[in-house]
Design an enzyme around this catalytic site. Sequence first.
Site, short mmCIF file in Angstrom:
data_model
loop_
_atom_site.label_atom_id
_atom_site.label_comp_id
_atom_site.label_asym_id
_atom_site.label_seq_id
_atom_site.Cartn_x
_atom_site.Cartn_y
_atom_site.Cartn_z
N ASP A 1 0.79 -1.24 0.00
CA ASP A 1 0.00 0.00 0.00
C ASP A 1 0.83 1.30 0.00
OD1 ASP A 1 -1.52 -2.13 0.82
OD2 ASP A 1 -2.18 -1.23 2.69
N ASP B 1 -5.16 0.81 9.64
CA ASP B 1 -5.08 1.76 8.53
C ASP B 1 -5.72 3.12 8.83
OD1 ASP B 1 -4.08 -0.55 7.35
OD2 ASP B 1 -5.92 -1.01 6.27
C1 FRU Z 1 -3.87 -3.72 2.62
C2 FRU Z 1 -3.26 -4.13 3.95
C3 FRU Z 1 -3.62 -3.16 5.05
C4 FRU Z 1 -2.48 -3.33 6.01
C5 FRU Z 1 -1.31 -3.56 5.08
C6 FRU Z 1 -0.27 -4.50 5.58
O1 FRU Z 1 -3.17 -4.22 1.55
O2 FRU Z 1 -3.61 -5.45 4.29
O3 FRU Z 1 -4.88 -3.39 5.63
O4 FRU Z 1 -2.30 -2.25 6.83
O5 FRU Z 1 -1.84 -4.06 3.88
O6 FRU Z 1 0.83 -4.52 4.74
#
Ligand code: FRU
Length: 482
Positions: free
Chosen positions: A55, A176
């Site tokens: 992300d 998040d």
């Molecule tokens: C989305 C996610 C988020 C988390 C991150 C971990 O792709 O699963 O919810 O914070 O990636 O890398």
Amino acid sequence: MRNKLDNLAIRREEDRYTSLEDFGPAKLEALEDKVKKSKYRCLFHIQPKTGLLNDPNGLAYFKGRYHLFYQWFPLGPIHGLKHWYHLSSKDLLNWKDEGLFLKPEKDYESHGIFSGSGLVEEDRLYLFYTANRRDDDWKRISSQSMALMNDKGQAEKLDQPLFVFDHPGYTSEIRDPKVWKEDGFYHMILGGQNKEERGRALLFKSKNLYDWDFQGDLRTRLDDFGFMWECPDLFSLKDKRVLIFSPQGLDRRGYDRLNIYSSGYLVADKKDLSEDFNHGDYRELDQGFDFYAPQTFNDGKDQILFAWMGLPEISYPSDEDGWAHILSLPRRLDLRKDRLYQEPHPNLLDLRKNEKIFEMGQEKIEIGNYCELELVFNKKTSHSFSLATRDEGSLDFTYDQGLFSLDRSGFGRDFGGDFGYERYAFLPEIETMRIFIDRSSIEIFINGGESVLSSRYFIDDKDLFLINQTSDRIKVKRWDLV
Ligand code: FRU
């Protein structure tokens, strides 16, 4: 070949919490050399030096520069111990490598630093993130945390996380944070799951950025809409509120929601957050094969989006070379009739070099593998053309009776096939298309961003050819971008 890489990169699930220190600089350098030789490396996309990127995080415009961070597991192409890697830029095109920003150091971060957002406030850049620890029973404890970027561009963390959310109505899947200021308060939205294992977006409020009070769920009409919502992002655009989020566990629906997980948005009237979120239908943001966990920010002028051009739980051919995934190009958002339009950020026009103008006919036209194409269609009702290779198949574009389809079956290496080889977009007509091609990635913007399709592909040959499968003429402009 495979064994050699396995010695270089971490591939086994049981090794995924190995730290950078334990891996050591010599091995990391060897892995970096290996990755550099990968034939799938892009030239104008953000990609990891080694290991896995996912992300975009902490997007912000601060003191005249764009700051971008991404989720990073440095040691191999798997979802291991996550860090934040930092880049900055004046123009969203040329990125300065600012190095590692957040790494797991504190007890409550021992199992990785997950996604989060940036907030510029009183001349400071605050970064919010989810820190993870696993207890003796291997249960994940997620803490919502904050760091400041100091004058040297380094992270200054708090001694303690901001809070651990523990509530009988929700499971421990919560992460998040996206933070913004509105009406004299700070607001945070988190992705989560209620006790019935349904995805939710949770709201919190604070007067001072340190003490946060839970306000309840964002009151959408989507009661039973996937088991988990990741990466929520709530912002205002043209007097409306937009919620972008990545719900997991949606059923496929006709030509929609075909990827393992979806990313989409809701548009609602701008009311107090405690009121019903009076939204229209859920729409996917991108109809391509490889798109997830988008995040936006405002640079004082525009709402700009980056996304992870990849998906969880799928192996990609570049894994063999010790790295995985890229970020999308930056997109500028607009709202028209409650629908998000995403056009390539206008700064991308500055990359254009060596313009060539031609008409696409039934003879092959070589276009290379690093370029932008702009197609203008005279006839708006049906088309069929391909991006072909010499002997590794073709990527096929078809538009007929309002349905656009992209077919990547048989195009280069086979991957992600469990989720099908075609993707679709409904469009009353097609007038223009802008296509960005960067060695192993393609982003297709139709009608100024009415629909976008982002996808990866993996071919050996560097040359691609355009071929029109029908007799109508299609006007094409082509630019080198590097
Ligand atoms: C989305 C996610 C988020 C988390 C991150 C971990 O792709 O699963 O919810 O914070 O990636 O890398």
